[in-house]
Scaffold this motif. Sequence first.
Motif, PDB file in Angstrom:
ATOM      1  N   GLU A 104       0.829  -1.200   0.000  1.00 24.34           N
ATOM      2  CA  GLU A 104       0.000   0.000   0.000  1.00 24.34           C
ATOM      3  C   GLU A 104       0.865   1.252   0.000  1.00 24.34           C
ATOM      4  O   GLU A 104       0.639   2.193  -0.777  1.00 24.34           O
ATOM      5  CB  GLU A 104      -0.929  -0.015   1.222  1.00 24.34           C
ATOM      6  N   CYS A 105       1.865   1.337   0.871  1.00 22.20           N
ATOM      7  CA  CYS A 105       2.739   2.509   0.945  1.00 22.20           C
ATOM      8  C   CYS A 105       3.559   2.664  -0.322  1.00 22.20           C
ATOM      9  O   CYS A 105       3.798   3.781  -0.797  1.00 22.20           O
ATOM     10  CB  CYS A 105       3.651   2.406   2.166  1.00 22.20           C
ATOM     11  N   ARG A 106       4.001   1.546  -0.873  1.00 25.03           N
ATOM     12  CA  ARG A 106       4.789   1.623  -2.098  1.00 25.03           C
ATOM     13  C   ARG A 106       3.919   2.119  -3.246  1.00 25.03           C
ATOM     14  O   ARG A 106       4.365   2.860  -4.110  1.00 25.03           O
ATOM     15  CB  ARG A 106       5.384   0.259  -2.423  1.00 25.03           C
ATOM     16  N   SER A 137       1.070   3.562   9.021  1.00 22.80           N
ATOM     17  CA  SER A 137       0.312   4.326   8.033  1.00 22.80           C
ATOM     18  C   SER A 137      -0.983   3.617   7.661  1.00 22.80           C
ATOM     19  O   SER A 137      -2.059   4.230   7.621  1.00 22.80           O
ATOM     20  CB  SER A 137       1.175   4.563   6.781  1.00 22.80           C
ATOM     21  N   CYS A 138      -0.898   2.327   7.386  1.00 18.85           N
ATOM     22  CA  CYS A 138      -2.101   1.562   7.027  1.00 18.85           C
ATOM     23  C   CYS A 138      -3.045   1.449   8.209  1.00 18.85           C
ATOM     24  O   CYS A 138      -4.280   1.483   8.056  1.00 18.85           O
ATOM     25  CB  CYS A 138      -1.718   0.179   6.521  1.00 18.85           C
ATOM     26  N   HIS A 139      -2.481   1.308   9.416  1.00 21.02           N
ATOM     27  CA  HIS A 139      -3.312   1.200  10.620  1.00 21.02           C
ATOM     28  C   HIS A 139      -4.113   2.464  10.826  1.00 21.02           C
ATOM     29  O   HIS A 139      -5.321   2.415  11.130  1.00 21.02           O
ATOM     30  CB  HIS A 139      -2.423   0.910  11.833  1.00 21.02           C
ATOM     31  N   MET A 160      -5.868  -2.285   4.463  1.00 17.98           N
ATOM     32  CA  MET A 160      -5.279  -3.622   4.570  1.00 17.98           C
ATOM     33  C   MET A 160      -3.794  -3.532   4.233  1.00 17.98           C
ATOM     34  O   MET A 160      -3.420  -3.059   3.163  1.00 17.98           O
ATOM     35  CB  MET A 160      -5.978  -4.601   3.615  1.00 17.98           C
ATOM     36  N   CYS A 161      -2.973  -3.988   5.127  1.00 23.30           N
ATOM     37  CA  CYS A 161      -1.512  -3.897   4.950  1.00 23.30           C
ATOM     38  C   CYS A 161      -0.958  -5.262   4.558  1.00 23.30           C
ATOM     39  O   CYS A 161      -1.155  -6.247   5.275  1.00 23.30           O
ATOM     40  CB  CYS A 161      -0.864  -3.414   6.247  1.00 23.30           C
ATOM     41  N   LYS A 162      -0.291  -5.286   3.439  1.00 24.32           N
ATOM     42  CA  LYS A 162       0.324  -6.529   2.960  1.00 24.32           C
ATOM     43  C   LYS A 162       1.766  -6.270   2.546  1.00 24.32           C
ATOM     44  O   LYS A 162       2.077  -5.190   2.034  1.00 24.32           O
ATOM     45  CB  LYS A 162      -0.446  -7.106   1.773  1.00 24.32           C
ATOM     46  N   TYR A 163       2.615  -7.277   2.773  1.00 26.94           N
ATOM     47  CA  TYR A 163       4.010  -7.185   2.352  1.00 26.94           C
ATOM     48  C   TYR A 163       4.275  -8.225   1.271  1.00 26.94           C
ATOM     49  O   TYR A 163       3.702  -9.310   1.264  1.00 26.94           O
ATOM     50  CB  TYR A 163       4.949  -7.439   3.544  1.00 26.94           C
ATOM     51  N   GLN A 164       5.164  -7.852   0.358  1.00 28.52           N
ATOM     52  CA  GLN A 164       5.528  -8.801  -0.705  1.00 28.52           C
ATOM     53  C   GLN A 164       6.374  -9.919  -0.128  1.00 28.52           C
ATOM     54  O   GLN A 164       7.304  -9.677   0.648  1.00 28.52           O
ATOM     55  CB  GLN A 164       6.315  -8.083  -1.813  1.00 28.52           C
ATOM     56  N   GLN A 165       6.019 -11.166  -0.479  1.00 28.58           N
ATOM     57  CA  GLN A 165       6.795 -12.308   0.001  1.00 28.58           C
ATOM     58  C   GLN A 165       8.148 -12.344  -0.686  1.00 28.58           C
ATOM     59  O   GLN A 165       8.251 -12.120  -1.890  1.00 28.58           O
ATOM     60  CB  GLN A 165       6.056 -13.619  -0.291  1.00 28.58           C
TER      61      GLN A 165
END
Length: 400
Positions: free
Chosen positions: A17-19, A34-36, A41-46
């Motif tokens: 999301e931030c990217r 930031s997402c909170h 919904m906050c997700k990170y790339q695996q």
Amino acid sequence: MPSRRSYKATSRHGCLECRGRRIKCGKEQPECASCHNRNLMCKYQQPASVPLAWPKVKSRSSTPSLPPPAKASTSVVDPTFLAQYQDLMEPSALRSPSGELNIQDLELMTQWCTATYRSVSRNTTVECIWQAVVPREAMRHPFLLHGILALSALHLAATSNGDKREQYIRTSRAHKSQASLGLSRIAAMLKPSHCNAVFTLSNIMMIYSFALPEIVGQSPGRSALEDLYKVFVSTRESVDILANIIDGVGKGELKPLLQCDKAQPKMPDTSRLAIMSLTQLNANLARQDPCHDKEVYDTTIKHLGHSLDKVSRGGETMIIAFQWIFQVPSRYMELYRQREPFALVVLAHYVVIIHLLRRHWWMGEWSARLIQDIGQRLDANWRKSITWVLDATGYYIPPV
């Protein structure tokens, strides 16, 4: 109102999301601040999986077989190598005796590169050729690769017992058969690029001929002289091939194998007197018997003198021993087969060269058995002609 300045993220590890919004991510887990705050919904790339430097190898017990060569990746199997293999071998020869190249073949190649190569080298000067140059040639010439695996398997058999020993012997014979097949086929289309591979395989095959009776034992009822004659016959089958390539070998990477090692101390050359004595005896026999094959013996003795001289000057004893087998006239081979006394006397002098190789596992007690066999076939008068041989080897023949 001034426009809001965009922020270019400097980290590639922020949340998606931030990217996407191109704002700085605090990278908190499991969700960033930031997402909170925005209730997003906050997700990170695996992280991408890191490829292994070497693929995992499954046990042969859990994997039926490797993929057939035709489906192998070009990054693993060199197409040129595979094409040459297919040209030289029968389809069944594309597989080693137990199937495709497998863990056992890797074991045999490791055996060559760590131990067996030393047993065919005269010293450290040429060890690098047998350890590095020859395996490299084998990667381009499958028939040489089979020869290497055959001798390595026999070497392992020499230090094994029971079923393991028998298994190595069977594997060795199967690889030797494929090596012989490849050598016979390439003889019909010999090219300069084949010289090194053919030369080294020919030497390996000759070593194999000496090693096999030493490992499996002599055939019942057959003497050492009969076994040696068989070695001579099998060795001389490739004489025409070697005659065509020896000059090319002497100009390439294998040149040191054909040279004398000047750094080694020169051995006392008492052999010249022995050769002079043989030459004189040959002349005396010719005067006594007009049917005596003087010219045949003169040629044989001359080549033997050259061989002993090369040994005394630090030459490669193994190659010198094999070269004499190629050089002797066919008529001498017949006289040897008939057990003519003077032919056996000359052969006894050649056995001195074999005696110098006795510390190699593949030569062992050949010289002792041959001297005893020759001594038993000569009467007291002929035994006087091999006095130098007994002095040079230290062997003793009981009186008749």
